[in-house]
Design an enzyme around this catalytic site. Structure first.
Site, PDB file in Angstrom:
ATOM      1  N   ARG A  62      -9.088   3.858   4.821  1.00 32.04           N
ATOM      2  CA  ARG A  62      -8.187   2.948   4.130  1.00 32.04           C
ATOM      3  C   ARG A  62      -8.651   1.501   4.315  1.00 32.04           C
ATOM      4  O   ARG A  62      -8.525   0.662   3.423  1.00 32.04           O
ATOM      5  CB  ARG A  62      -6.767   3.127   4.692  1.00 32.04           C
ATOM      6  CG  ARG A  62      -5.757   2.682   3.704  1.00 32.04           C
ATOM      7  CD  ARG A  62      -4.336   3.032   4.037  1.00 32.04           C
ATOM      8  NE  ARG A  62      -3.531   2.348   3.047  1.00 32.04           N
ATOM      9  CZ  ARG A  62      -2.975   2.928   1.997  1.00 32.04           C
ATOM     10  NH1 ARG A  62      -3.069   4.211   1.810  1.00 32.04           N
ATOM     11  NH2 ARG A  62      -2.292   2.216   1.126  1.00 32.04           N
ATOM     12  N   ASN A 104       5.183  -9.496  -4.805  1.00 37.60           N
ATOM     13  CA  ASN A 104       5.380  -8.142  -5.313  1.00 37.60           C
ATOM     14  C   ASN A 104       6.767  -8.068  -5.953  1.00 37.60           C
ATOM     15  O   ASN A 104       7.711  -8.696  -5.469  1.00 37.60           O
ATOM     16  CB  ASN A 104       5.298  -7.143  -4.152  1.00 37.60           C
ATOM     17  CG  ASN A 104       5.290  -5.686  -4.606  1.00 37.60           C
ATOM     18  OD1 ASN A 104       5.167  -5.398  -5.804  1.00 37.60           O
ATOM     19  ND2 ASN A 104       5.405  -4.780  -3.657  1.00 37.60           N
ATOM     20  N   THR A 105       6.866  -7.331  -7.024  1.00 33.80           N
ATOM     21  CA  THR A 105       8.180  -7.091  -7.625  1.00 33.80           C
ATOM     22  C   THR A 105       8.587  -5.647  -7.355  1.00 33.80           C
ATOM     23  O   THR A 105       7.773  -4.726  -7.455  1.00 33.80           O
ATOM     24  CB  THR A 105       8.194  -7.420  -9.132  1.00 33.80           C
ATOM     25  OG1 THR A 105       9.499  -7.145  -9.643  1.00 33.80           O
ATOM     26  CG2 THR A 105       7.164  -6.629  -9.916  1.00 33.80           C
ATOM     27  N   HIS A 106       9.855  -5.483  -6.973  1.00 30.36           N
ATOM     28  CA  HIS A 106      10.330  -4.173  -6.525  1.00 30.36           C
ATOM     29  C   HIS A 106      11.673  -3.864  -7.202  1.00 30.36           C
ATOM     30  O   HIS A 106      12.548  -4.731  -7.270  1.00 30.36           O
ATOM     31  CB  HIS A 106      10.495  -4.178  -5.004  1.00 30.36           C
ATOM     32  CG  HIS A 106      10.996  -2.875  -4.479  1.00 30.36           C
ATOM     33  ND1 HIS A 106      10.181  -1.770  -4.354  1.00 30.36           N
ATOM     34  CD2 HIS A 106      12.236  -2.492  -4.092  1.00 30.36           C
ATOM     35  CE1 HIS A 106      10.910  -0.757  -3.904  1.00 30.36           C
ATOM     36  NE2 HIS A 106      12.156  -1.169  -3.741  1.00 30.36           N
ATOM     37  N   ASP A 138       3.895  -9.185   2.930  1.00 32.70           N
ATOM     38  CA  ASP A 138       3.359  -9.274   4.295  1.00 32.70           C
ATOM     39  C   ASP A 138       2.977  -7.866   4.731  1.00 32.70           C
ATOM     40  O   ASP A 138       2.879  -6.959   3.903  1.00 32.70           O
ATOM     41  CB  ASP A 138       4.354  -9.983   5.242  1.00 32.70           C
ATOM     42  CG  ASP A 138       5.631  -9.184   5.459  1.00 32.70           C
ATOM     43  OD1 ASP A 138       5.706  -8.007   5.020  1.00 32.70           O
ATOM     44  OD2 ASP A 138       6.556  -9.728   6.080  1.00 32.70           O
ATOM     45  N   GLY A 140       4.592  -5.613   6.249  1.00 29.66           N
ATOM     46  CA  GLY A 140       5.658  -4.614   6.228  1.00 29.66           C
ATOM     47  C   GLY A 140       5.748  -3.877   4.899  1.00 29.66           C
ATOM     48  O   GLY A 140       5.045  -4.203   3.932  1.00 29.66           O
ATOM     49  N   ASP A 142       7.686  -3.665   1.903  1.00 28.88           N
ATOM     50  CA  ASP A 142       8.692  -4.377   1.098  1.00 28.88           C
ATOM     51  C   ASP A 142       9.613  -5.225   1.969  1.00 28.88           C
ATOM     52  O   ASP A 142      10.829  -5.270   1.745  1.00 28.88           O
ATOM     53  CB  ASP A 142       9.512  -3.378   0.257  1.00 28.88           C
ATOM     54  CG  ASP A 142       8.637  -2.579  -0.697  1.00 28.88           C
ATOM     55  OD1 ASP A 142       7.576  -3.076  -1.089  1.00 28.88           O
ATOM     56  OD2 ASP A 142       9.019  -1.455  -1.043  1.00 28.88           O
TER      57      ASP A 142
HETATM   58  C1  GAR Z   1       8.447  -1.746 -11.685  1.00 26.79           C
HETATM   59  O1  GAR Z   1       9.825  -1.461 -11.806  1.00 26.79           O
HETATM   60  C2  GAR Z   1       8.107  -2.207 -10.287  1.00 26.79           C
HETATM   61  O2  GAR Z   1       9.125  -2.935  -9.683  1.00 26.79           O
HETATM   62  C3  GAR Z   1       7.910  -0.887  -9.585  1.00 26.79           C
HETATM   63  O3  GAR Z   1       7.190  -0.132 -10.498  1.00 26.79           O
HETATM   64  C4  GAR Z   1       7.602  -0.482 -11.828  1.00 26.79           C
HETATM   65  C5  GAR Z   1       6.365  -0.728 -12.646  1.00 26.79           C
HETATM   66  O4  GAR Z   1       6.661  -0.799 -13.997  1.00 26.79           O
HETATM   67  N1  GAR Z   1       7.241  -1.082  -8.349  1.00 26.79           N
HETATM   68  C6  GAR Z   1       7.553  -0.417  -7.230  1.00 26.79           C
HETATM   69  O5  GAR Z   1       8.364   0.481  -7.191  1.00 26.79           O
HETATM   70  C7  GAR Z   1       6.781  -0.866  -6.012  1.00 26.79           C
HETATM   71  N2  GAR Z   1       7.372  -0.346  -4.821  1.00 26.79           N
HETATM   72  P1  GAR Z   1       5.553  -1.276 -15.040  1.00 26.79           P
HETATM   73  O6  GAR Z   1       4.274  -0.488 -14.732  1.00 26.79           O
HETATM   74  O7  GAR Z   1       6.102  -0.936 -16.374  1.00 26.79           O
HETATM   75  O8  GAR Z   1       5.369  -2.754 -14.845  1.00 26.79           O
END
Ligand code: GAR
Length: 189
Positions: A62, A104-106, A138, A140, A142
């Site tokens: 990794r 990151n967006t979650h 970071d 962690g 999320d």
């Molecule tokens: C999004 O909702 C994003 O937040 C999530 O994957 C989706 C991607 O959608 N990410 C996670 O769950 C990360 N832990 P997309 O490919 O249509 O942008």
């Protein structure tokens, strides 16, 4: 900025569209993925953005994958890295190079429901409100400092897919608004 994706790339598409406006303050210099053949990469190619793929399975460890991903990103000299549906944890080499300027967006209201299944876990728990969170990455899972959040009601009869799609509508808005702001004003410390 560099955008990293693992799937459909609707958040990437929102960033591609937003960056067409010169006042947005950021342009996408590269799109990377941990797998090939995904719609996210096709979206980048259609927009004429350079792409790269660094697959975990191509490396013995990794750490070696993390170093290769870091090197592939560094080639494009990004000011900002946006994980937009990138379903891998970046490692120490990546954070050494891009820590403090990777977001990151979650699809949940962190710290609730981190990991790969935010909408599923929120639905299973029976929460009435969930949403999306933009945060600084970071080491962690999320756990980094939160930059922005948007709330989304859970509706009777929601499935994982219907809930996730409703989250993604406001998530894309949050992401483009804040990435523009971060590009213009810097990542908060
Ligand atoms: C999004 O909702 C994003 O937040 C999530 O994957 C989706 C991607 O959608 N990410 C996670 O769950 C990360 N832990 P997309 O490919 O249509 O942008």
């Amino acid at each position: 900025m560099i955008v990293l994706v693992s799937g459909v790339g609707s958040n990437l598409q929102a960033l591609i569209d937003a960056s067409q406006d010169p006042t947005f303050g950021a342009s996408i210099v590269g799109v990377g993925a941990d797998r090939s053949g995904i719609e996210g990469l096709a979206r980048a190619e259609r927009a004429g953005i350079p792409t790269f793929v660094v697959e975990l399975s191509s490396f013995d460890t990794r750490a070696a994958w993390d170093e290769a991903l870091t090197a592939a990103c560094a080639e494009h000299e990004p000011d900002l890295v946006v994980l937009a549906g990138f379903m891998k944890l970046v490692g120490p080499a990546f954070l050494e190079a891009f820590g403090g300027r990777t977001v990151n967006t979650h699809p949940s209201l962190l710290p609730s429901f981190p990991g790969a299944h935010g909408p599923r876990d929120a639905l299973a728990h029976g929460v009435k409100v969930t949403g999306a969170t933009l945060f600084v990455v970071d080491e962690g899972l999320d756990e980094g400092p939160i930059i922005a959040q948007v709330a989304v009601p859970v509706e009777d009869g929601d499935t994982v897919d219907s809930l996730h799609e409703r989250i993604k509508v406001v998530e894309r808005r949050m992401l483009t608004e804040w990435v523009g702001r971060l590009a213009r004003e810097g990542v908060p410390r």
